[in-house]
Design a protein around this motif. Structure first.
Motif, PDB file in Angstrom:
ATOM      1  N   LYS A  86       0.816  -1.214   0.000  1.00 32.72           N
ATOM      2  CA  LYS A  86       0.000   0.000   0.000  1.00 32.72           C
ATOM      3  C   LYS A  86       0.851   1.266   0.000  1.00 32.72           C
ATOM      4  O   LYS A  86       0.353   2.359  -0.242  1.00 32.72           O
ATOM      5  N   ASP A  87       2.128   1.118   0.300  1.00 35.00           N
ATOM      6  CA  ASP A  87       3.056   2.248   0.341  1.00 35.00           C
ATOM      7  C   ASP A  87       3.367   2.708  -1.077  1.00 35.00           C
ATOM      8  O   ASP A  87       3.629   1.891  -1.961  1.00 35.00           O
ATOM      9  N   GLU A  88       3.359   4.025  -1.303  1.00 40.54           N
ATOM     10  CA  GLU A  88       3.638   4.555  -2.644  1.00 40.54           C
ATOM     11  C   GLU A  88       5.068   4.280  -3.091  1.00 40.54           C
ATOM     12  O   GLU A  88       5.397   4.378  -4.272  1.00 40.54           O
ATOM     13  N   ARG A  89       5.915   3.912  -2.137  1.00 39.00           N
ATOM     14  CA  ARG A  89       7.307   3.590  -2.472  1.00 39.00           C
ATOM     15  C   ARG A  89       7.495   2.123  -2.868  1.00 39.00           C
ATOM     16  O   ARG A  89       8.621   1.680  -3.117  1.00 39.00           O
ATOM     17  N   HIS A  90       6.399   1.395  -2.936  1.00 43.91           N
ATOM     18  CA  HIS A  90       6.446   0.014  -3.423  1.00 43.91           C
ATOM     19  C   HIS A  90       6.522   0.076  -4.954  1.00 43.91           C
ATOM     20  O   HIS A  90       5.503   0.210  -5.643  1.00 43.91           O
ATOM     21  N   LEU A  91       7.730  -0.022  -5.487  1.00 43.26           N
ATOM     22  CA  LEU A  91       7.959   0.224  -6.917  1.00 43.26           C
ATOM     23  C   LEU A  91       8.239  -1.048  -7.712  1.00 43.26           C
ATOM     24  O   LEU A  91       8.610  -0.973  -8.893  1.00 43.26           O
ATOM     25  N   LEU A  92       8.058  -2.200  -7.092  1.00 46.35           N
ATOM     26  CA  LEU A  92       8.293  -3.445  -7.813  1.00 46.35           C
ATOM     27  C   LEU A  92       7.420  -3.578  -9.066  1.00 46.35           C
ATOM     28  O   LEU A  92       7.934  -3.983 -10.123  1.00 46.35           O
ATOM     29  N   PRO A  93       6.124  -3.249  -9.018  1.00 48.89           N
ATOM     30  CA  PRO A  93       5.295  -3.399 -10.227  1.00 48.89           C
ATOM     31  C   PRO A  93       5.832  -2.607 -11.421  1.00 48.89           C
ATOM     32  O   PRO A  93       5.852  -3.117 -12.548  1.00 48.89           O
ATOM     33  N   HIS A  94       6.276  -1.373 -11.185  1.00 43.40           N
ATOM     34  CA  HIS A  94       6.802  -0.573 -12.296  1.00 43.40           C
ATOM     35  C   HIS A  94       8.107  -1.161 -12.812  1.00 43.40           C
ATOM     36  O   HIS A  94       8.331  -1.223 -14.034  1.00 43.40           O
ATOM     37  N   PHE A  95       8.965  -1.610 -11.915  1.00 44.21           N
ATOM     38  CA  PHE A  95      10.220  -2.215 -12.328  1.00 44.21           C
ATOM     39  C   PHE A  95       9.967  -3.471 -13.167  1.00 44.21           C
ATOM     40  O   PHE A  95      10.608  -3.689 -14.200  1.00 44.21           O
ATOM     41  N   LEU A  96       9.025  -4.304 -12.728  1.00 43.42           N
ATOM     42  CA  LEU A  96       8.712  -5.529 -13.465  1.00 43.42           C
ATOM     43  C   LEU A  96       8.148  -5.221 -14.846  1.00 43.42           C
ATOM     44  O   LEU A  96       8.371  -5.982 -15.800  1.00 43.42           O
ATOM     45  N   GLU A  97       7.461  -4.111 -14.981  1.00 41.69           N
ATOM     46  CA  GLU A  97       6.959  -3.708 -16.294  1.00 41.69           C
ATOM     47  C   GLU A  97       8.120  -3.360 -17.222  1.00 41.69           C
ATOM     48  O   GLU A  97       8.100  -3.683 -18.415  1.00 41.69           O
ATOM     49  N   LEU A  98       9.154  -2.716 -16.673  1.00 39.77           N
ATOM     50  CA  LEU A  98      10.348  -2.420 -17.461  1.00 39.77           C
ATOM     51  C   LEU A  98      11.052  -3.712 -17.874  1.00 39.77           C
ATOM     52  O   LEU A  98      11.560  -3.838 -18.988  1.00 39.77           O
ATOM     53  N   VAL A  99      11.063  -4.687 -16.967  1.00 39.50           N
ATOM     54  CA  VAL A  99      11.677  -5.981 -17.268  1.00 39.50           C
ATOM     55  C   VAL A  99      10.942  -6.654 -18.430  1.00 39.50           C
ATOM     56  O   VAL A  99      11.561  -7.187 -19.360  1.00 39.50           O
ATOM     57  N   LYS A 100       9.628  -6.615 -18.396  1.00 40.82           N
ATOM     58  CA  LYS A 100       8.823  -7.226 -19.464  1.00 40.82           C
ATOM     59  C   LYS A 100       9.151  -6.622 -20.819  1.00 40.82           C
ATOM     60  O   LYS A 100       9.245  -7.326 -21.826  1.00 40.82           O
ATOM     61  N   GLN A 101       9.330  -5.304 -20.842  1.00 37.26           N
ATOM     62  CA  GLN A 101       9.550  -4.610 -22.107  1.00 37.26           C
ATOM     63  C   GLN A 101      11.001  -4.680 -22.582  1.00 37.26           C
ATOM     64  O   GLN A 101      11.260  -4.755 -23.781  1.00 37.26           O
ATOM     65  N   CYS A 102      11.943  -4.657 -21.637  1.00 37.30           N
ATOM     66  CA  CYS A 102      13.363  -4.606 -22.001  1.00 37.30           C
ATOM     67  C   CYS A 102      14.016  -5.971 -22.135  1.00 37.30           C
ATOM     68  O   CYS A 102      15.028  -6.108 -22.826  1.00 37.30           O
ATOM     69  N   LYS A 103      13.463  -6.983 -21.467  1.00 38.41           N
ATOM     70  CA  LYS A 103      14.016  -8.333 -21.541  1.00 38.41           C
ATOM     71  C   LYS A 103      15.513  -8.363 -21.198  1.00 38.41           C
ATOM     72  O   LYS A 103      16.348  -8.836 -21.965  1.00 38.41           O
TER      73      LYS A 103
END
Length: 210
Positions: A86-103
Motif C-alpha cells: 500500500k506504500d507509494e514507495r512500493h515500486l516493484l510493479p513498475h520495475f517488473l513492467e520495465l523488465v517485461k519490455q526490455c528483456k
C-alpha cells in the motif's frame, strides 16, 4: 533521485571506481523502456554504486550486459510503518513492467528480508518466471562477513532462460568444432555439460563405458 547520491555517483564514475555511465535523477516511474535501449548496463536505485563496484570485483566487465535493482525497502522495513504494497514507495510493479519490455539478460537485486512475508518475493518470482527467467534467492546477513549486526537481506538473481540457452548452444557448437580439430577424431561427438566442461559421448579409453 537524491541529488547528493547522484553527485556522489558522478564523482565515483569520474574517479574510475565504478562503470562509466549516465546518472539519471528522475523517479523510476518516469523512466520508460525506450529510454534504456542504448545502454549495456542498468543499475536501478543505484545508491552509491555498490552493485557496479561489486560486479567489477567479481570479474564482471563493464561491457557485459547486466541489470541490478535494490528496490526501496521502506514499505517493508521493520523500522518503518510497514505499509507493504500500500506504500507509494512500493515500486516493484513498475520495475517488473520495465523488465517485461526490455528483456534484460540477467538481473541481480536485493531487498530486506521482511519483504518476504508481504508477498514481495512471491510477486517477483511469479512475474519473472512468467517472462522466461529462472529465479534464485538467498537470505544473507551482514554478520556473514563479520559485521557486528545481522542486517539480513534477501539477495536474488533472475537469468533469462532463452538467452542462456542461446549462449549454451553457441558454446556447444564452438566447443565441438574446437575439440574435433584438436583431437583429430571427427567421428567422436562432444557434449557441453552444465558445469561448463565438454565431454565426449564415447570414451577414448577402451575399458571405460560411454
Amino acid at each position: 533521485f537524491d541529488p547528493k547520491a547522484a553527485a556522489w555517483l558522478r564523482q565515483l564514475i569520474k574517479n574510475g571506481d565504478i562503470a562509466e555511465g549516465i546518472v539519471d535523477e528522475r523517479s523510476v516511474t518516469d523512466v520508460q523502456a525506450i529510454d534504456l535501449k542504448s545502454y549495456t548496463q542498468h543499475h536501478f536505485f543505484a545508491g552509491i554504486g555498490v552493485w557496479s563496484y561489486a560486479l567489477r570485483n567479481a570479474g564482471w566487465s563493464d561491457d557485459t550486459p547486466v541489470c541490478t535493482a535494490s528496490l526501496p525497502c521502506q514499505p517493508f522495513s521493520v523500522a518503518g510503518e510497514q505499509l507493504g504494497k500500500k506504500d507509494e514507495r512500493h515500486l516493484l510493479p513498475h520495475f517488473l513492467e520495465l523488465v517485461k519490455q526490455c528483456k534484460f539478460d540477467i538481473i541481480f537485486g536485493e531487498q530486506v528480508e521482511a519483504a518476504i512475508r508481504h508477498g514481495w518475493l512471491d510477486d517477483l518470482q511469479t512475474t519473472m518466471e512468467a517472462e522466461g527467467y529462472a529465479v534464485g534467492h538467498a537470505v544473507l546477513g551482514a554478520h556473514s562477513i563479520n559485521a557486528a549486526h545481522k542486517r539480513q537481506r534477501v539477495f536474488w538473481v533472475a537469468n533469462s532462460i532463452s538467452k542462456r540457452q542461446k549462449r549454451q548452444r553457441g558454446k556447444r557448437q564452438e566447443g565441438t568444432t574446437k575439440h574435433r580439430k584438436a583431437s583429430g577424431l571427427g567421428s567422436i561427438k562432444w557434449l557441453y555439460c552444465k558445469d561448463g566442461k565438454r565431454r565426449p559421448i564415447k570414451s577414448s579409453i577402451k575399458p571405460l563405458v560411454n
